[in-house]
Design an enzyme around this catalytic site. Structure first.
Site, mmCIF file in Angstrom:
data_model
loop_
_atom_site.group_PDB
_atom_site.id
_atom_site.type_symbol
_atom_site.label_atom_id
_atom_site.label_comp_id
_atom_site.label_asym_id
_atom_site.label_seq_id
_atom_site.Cartn_x
_atom_site.Cartn_y
_atom_site.Cartn_z
ATOM 1 N N LYS A 15 11.327 -59.193 -11.325
ATOM 2 C CA LYS A 15 10.799 -59.521 -10.217
ATOM 3 C C LYS A 15 9.647 -60.163 -10.429
ATOM 4 C CE LYS A 15 9.419 -58.782 -5.423
ATOM 5 N NZ LYS A 15 8.177 -59.735 -5.406
ATOM 6 N N GLU B 293 0.533 -50.085 -13.572
ATOM 7 C CA GLU B 293 -0.653 -50.726 -14.273
ATOM 8 C C GLU B 293 -1.395 -51.371 -12.758
ATOM 9 O OE1 GLU B 293 -3.270 -53.145 -14.790
ATOM 10 O OE2 GLU B 293 -1.852 -54.695 -15.913
ATOM 11 N N CYS C 250 -7.323 -58.006 -13.526
ATOM 12 C CA CYS C 250 -7.473 -56.724 -13.497
ATOM 13 C C CYS C 250 -8.485 -55.963 -14.256
ATOM 14 C CB CYS C 250 -6.042 -56.092 -13.510
ATOM 15 S SG CYS C 250 -5.368 -56.275 -15.263
#
Length: 492
Positions: A178, A253, A287
């Site tokens: 996705k 994550e 991130c």
């Protein structure tokens, strides 16, 4: 005027529009204009993708080929990625606003992730056990865990896909991938390479769509065996709740508020570059962004001044230009979040040394910002803004620096700048983070595991151990005795 490109879903080896006909537009963050449209998956499309993955898992075309042959398919995919890196990079830049210099380079480099797992594909081994029963031959084998749902965000899409898809396919799994409904075009371009590489239909499907019609049906589907998710902590909580419906093995994550500690003996030029890389690289949309700069009090002013000097030559502009250092943010919502966070920080006594405002031009441009924090309660030290905002906070002792660094619910990245080797080992060992960079920042490799602690998630991607996470162990007992079983009411 040329027609806007339209991206379909890739399901079971075919390109299709969503079953309910829903279409969304994708905006170019550098111009603020719609540049493409893409089909959105309906629940029935999710059903088709998962059913295709389940069927392909048992199809001899995938099930019965050797691990070496699977590795060769991954090698072929890697070559295609490398050959098309510039094209995919340009699509990703147009769709997300990230610099072409980074997207094209990153696309080319992730080819090595697929090569790494291609090489490991036929090295997944079981063992013969030295069992304590002499009439038994007992061995283990590792089998594919099954159907995998991989969910990736819009930033670093090719990298974050490679860390999931590479080991999953090498292990013999099938995957429903996705893409984010924000900037999904590069993933749908990538699906063309999967098709060209020759993977059997259903082994990989690539879809996108909203939470209600796509993400929720995917993560709670009863035929899903594993979920590999990268995204924010709040969405991750929903993923974990959904996985209770199918007991899928799940790895997360997530985000972070990574500290970069600069000691008084650090090379200042290297530390300044590390802080700039950790905060302004990828326009801060990472991130592992090192958004908490903890600097020894004795050098803070000198280091901040050096950063200011280095930033004077930084070019902000067209992400497709090779001269640009910082491009736009992907969404307007990020700018709004940054502005509100900065307002709260300055109200609490923080000082903005440069930047602090959006740029007056078309697109989602935010000026690189340096915040000198009043104390550990400064808002910019707590909130992940996903933009080019660097916060600096002084410390006096090593113990204080470690305590501040660890005073967060997150634990993904961390950095240490020092010329004292003993201190580098000592401090890196005590930092609560899954990754620690010393005298560098924001480096990755297919060989090195990647992942976080606490609210930065669990599980690891990349490295040898990741491929084992896409397998499950089966133990086989073979009775080698000619004698019949003894007392059936007593366990042997």
């Amino acid at each position: 005027m040329s027609q806007k490109p339209h991206y379909q879903l890739f399901i079971d080896g075919a390109w299709v529009d969503g079953a309910d006909g829903q279409v969304m537009s994708s905006q170019n963050p550098a111009t603020g204009t719609d540049w493409a449209t893409f089909a959105c998956a309906a629940p029935s499309d999710v059903e088709r993708a998962i059913s295709a993955a389940r069927r392909a898992l048992g199809d001899p075309a995938w099930r019965d080929i050797t691990q070496t042959q699977r590795g060769k398919l991954l090698y072929r995919l890697a070559d295609l990625i490398e050959r098309n890196a510039q094209h995919i990079g340009a699509i990703e830049t147009t769709d997300s606003g990230k610099l072409l210099a980074e997207t094209a380079t990153q696309s080319a480099y992730v080819a090595d992730y697929y090569r790494y797992y291609a090489g490991l594909a036929d090295k997944i081994e079981g063992a013969v056990l030295p069992i304590d029963k002499p009439d038994m031959h007992v061995f283990t084998r590792r089998e594919p865990i099954g159907v995998v749902v991989a969910i990736v965000p819009w930033n670093a899409q090719m990298f974050l896909t490679a860390t999931k898809l590479g080991p999953a396919l090498a292990a013999g799994c099938t995957v429903a991938l996705k893409a984010s409904e924000i900037a999904p075009a590069p993933m749908l371009e990538f699906a063309k390479l999967i098709e060209e590489a020759g993977f059997p239909p259903g082994v990989v499907s690539v879809i996108t769509g909203d939470a209600e019609n796509c993400a929720i049906p995917l993560t709670r589907h009863p035929d899903v065996d594993r979920i590999a998710f990268t995204g924010g902590p709040e969405t991750a909580r929903h993923v974990v709740r959904n996985s209770a419906e199918n007991f899928a093995v799940t790895t997360l994550e997530l985000g972070g508020k990574s500290p970069i500690i600069v000691f008084e003996d650090a090379d200042l030029d290297g530390a300044a570059n590390g802080l700039i890389a950790g905060n302004f690289g990828a326009s801060g949309q990472s991130c592992v962004a090192g958004t908490r700069g903890l600097v020894h009090r004795s050098i803070l002013e000198k280091l901040a001044t050096l950063i200011e000097e280095k930033m004077q030559g930084v070019v902000i502009g067209d992400p497709l230009s090779s001269d640009t250092h910082i491009g736009p943010l992907c969404t307007q919502a990020q700018i709004a979040k940054i502005e509100s966070t900065l307002a709260a920080a300055t109200a609490g006594g923080a000082r903005i040394r440069f930047g602090g405002t959006p740029l007056d031009r078309p697109g989602n441009f935010m000026a690189p910002t340096l915040v000198e924090c009043a104390d550990t309660s400064t808002e910019t030290l707590k909130i992940e803004m996903f933009g080019p905002v660097m916060s600096l906070l002084p410390f006096d002792t090593e113990e204080e620096a470690i305590a501040i660094a660890n005073s967060t619910p997150f634990g993904l990245g961390s950095g240490v700048f020092t010329q004292n080797v003993a201190r580098a080992h000592r401090v890196s060992a005590r930092l609560k983070a899954g990754i620690c960079w010393v005298n560098t920042y924001r480096a990755v490799s297919p060989i090195a595991p990647f992942g976080g602690f606490d609210q930065s998630g669990y599980g690891r991607e990349a490295g040898q151990e990741a491929i084992l996470d896409y397998t499950r162990t089966k133990t086989t007992w073979i009775n080698t005795s000619d004698k019949p079983m003894a007392n059936p009411f007593v366990m042997r």
